[in-house]
Scaffold this motif. Structure first.
Motif, short mmCIF file in Angstrom:
data_model
loop_
_atom_site.label_atom_id
_atom_site.label_comp_id
_atom_site.label_asym_id
_atom_site.label_seq_id
_atom_site.Cartn_x
_atom_site.Cartn_y
_atom_site.Cartn_z
N UNK A 61 0.73 -1.19 0.03
CA UNK A 61 -0.19 0.11 -0.07
C UNK A 61 0.90 1.38 -0.24
N UNK A 62 0.35 2.46 -0.01
CA UNK A 62 0.52 3.76 -0.07
C UNK A 62 1.81 3.85 1.08
N UNK A 63 2.93 4.57 0.70
CA UNK A 63 3.99 4.59 1.65
C UNK A 63 5.08 3.37 1.81
N UNK A 64 4.50 2.16 1.38
CA UNK A 64 5.21 1.06 1.43
C UNK A 64 5.87 0.76 -0.14
N UNK A 65 4.89 0.67 -1.01
CA UNK A 65 5.42 0.51 -2.54
C UNK A 65 6.23 1.81 -2.82
N UNK A 66 7.36 1.59 -3.45
CA UNK A 66 8.24 2.71 -3.64
C UNK A 66 7.66 3.67 -4.54
N UNK A 67 6.95 3.29 -5.56
CA UNK A 67 6.32 4.31 -6.41
C UNK A 67 4.99 4.85 -5.89
N UNK A 68 4.58 4.90 -4.51
CA UNK A 68 3.53 5.41 -4.22
C UNK A 68 3.87 5.92 -2.66
N UNK A 69 5.17 6.64 -2.57
CA UNK A 69 5.54 6.88 -1.22
C UNK A 69 5.66 8.45 -1.26
N UNK A 70 4.46 9.39 -1.17
CA UNK A 70 4.72 10.73 -1.20
C UNK A 70 5.08 11.52 0.32
N UNK A 71 5.67 12.44 0.08
CA UNK A 71 6.02 12.92 1.49
C UNK A 71 5.04 14.00 2.39
N UNK A 72 4.98 13.79 3.44
CA UNK A 72 4.02 14.59 4.07
C UNK A 72 2.75 13.83 4.63
#
Length: 281
Positions: A61-72
């Motif tokens: 999921x988000x934050x775990x997948x490298x391509x789904x890791x936005x900051x904030x």
């Protein structure tokens, strides 16, 4: 079992690593992992589910997948986490699916089932009860308050990251007592990537934003709780059914710890299959 395939799926601005297994024309079941794990936590459960005819879709999921890791932190509110899953259904061409979630994955699944029941055929929530039940226990039950002290630590700045990654991430590894070391290695490979642990902890740091505003769930629901769970106590578990208006089953796994997919994969698979098959009849 059909071969397990890991593919990359783009949803909006993010690309997710997604594990798929089971017959392509099978009944769609989406599996959502918790903290601090990846979709690899479902590997022990996949064979039995696939053999029952389920088409399994397990995103990291988000934050775990490298391509789904936005900051904030603002990128990790529960509505955005839920929207990722709904977007995944769209990409796979699914109007609806059976949802299964463990730990934080259960919280996301509760949000989707509460707000978008039209997209959910059934829900199997593991460890984490309906957030209203958990919130009640956190306020009223001394045992749950004691179990949840770690949440305040996880929400505090970058001190949690430093503590968990110290000594070659030994404290993070120690969280997984009793779990197959190979699976732990897979989780830690992801969580020790730059920014990954901060992203995963951002789920905790955003949890007050919409987390407690999930309606009662009317889809067929099974809640699975284990008696040796170090994080979730009995009070919230037994209150969970108060926030489900649809068909409901409470499954108690005696002697099993928090990591239910890894520790009791057969029992969990049986609970999921019973819910999926019962929801179709």
């Amino acid at each position: 079992m059909d071969p397990v395939e890991v593919t990359r799926v783009t949803v909006g601005d993010h690309t997710f690593d997604v594990t798929c297994a089971g017959p392509g024309d099978g009944v769609p079941v989406v599996l959502l992992h918790g903290f601090p794990e990846t979709a690899a936590c479902w590997r022990p459960v996949l064979p039995k589910l696939a053999a029952s005819g389920c088409r399994l879709i397990a995103p990291t999921q988000r934050g775990y997948s490298p391509g789904a890791r936005p900051v904030g932190v603002d990128h990790y509110t529960v509505d955005l986490l839920g929207a990722d899953v709904l977007g995944l259904l769209d990409v796979f061409g699914l109007q609806s699916a059976h949802l299964v979630g463990h730990d934080w994955g259960a919280a996301v699944a509760w949000w989707i089932a509460g707000h978008r029941p039209d997209r959910v055929d059934s829900l199997t929530a593991v460890s984490v009860p309906h957030p209203a039940a958990f919130g009640w226990a956190l306020r009223e039950d001394a045992d749950q308050k004691a179990r949840s002290k770690y949440i305040a630590v996880f929400r505090h700045g970058d001190s949690a990251e430093r503590a968990l990654l110290a000594d070659d991430a030994k404290p993070l590894r120690d969280i997984f007592a009793g779990v197959d070391p190979g699976l732990v290695d897979e989780h830690l490979r992801v969580l020790t990537e730059p920014g990954a642990l901060t992203a995963a902890l951002s789920w905790y740091r955003a949890m007050g934003r919409g987390f407690g505003e999930i309606p009662a769930v009317r889809v067929p629901t099974t809640y699975v709780w284990s008696t040796e769970d170090m994080a979730l106590g009995r009070a919230g578990a037994e209150r969970c059914g108060d926030f489900v208006t649809g068909p409901y089953r409470f499954v108690e796994l005696d002697g099993v710890g928090h990591w239910v997919p890894e520790e009791a994969p057969d029992a969990l698979a049986e609970a999921i299959i019973e819910r999926v098959e019962g929801s179709r009849s």
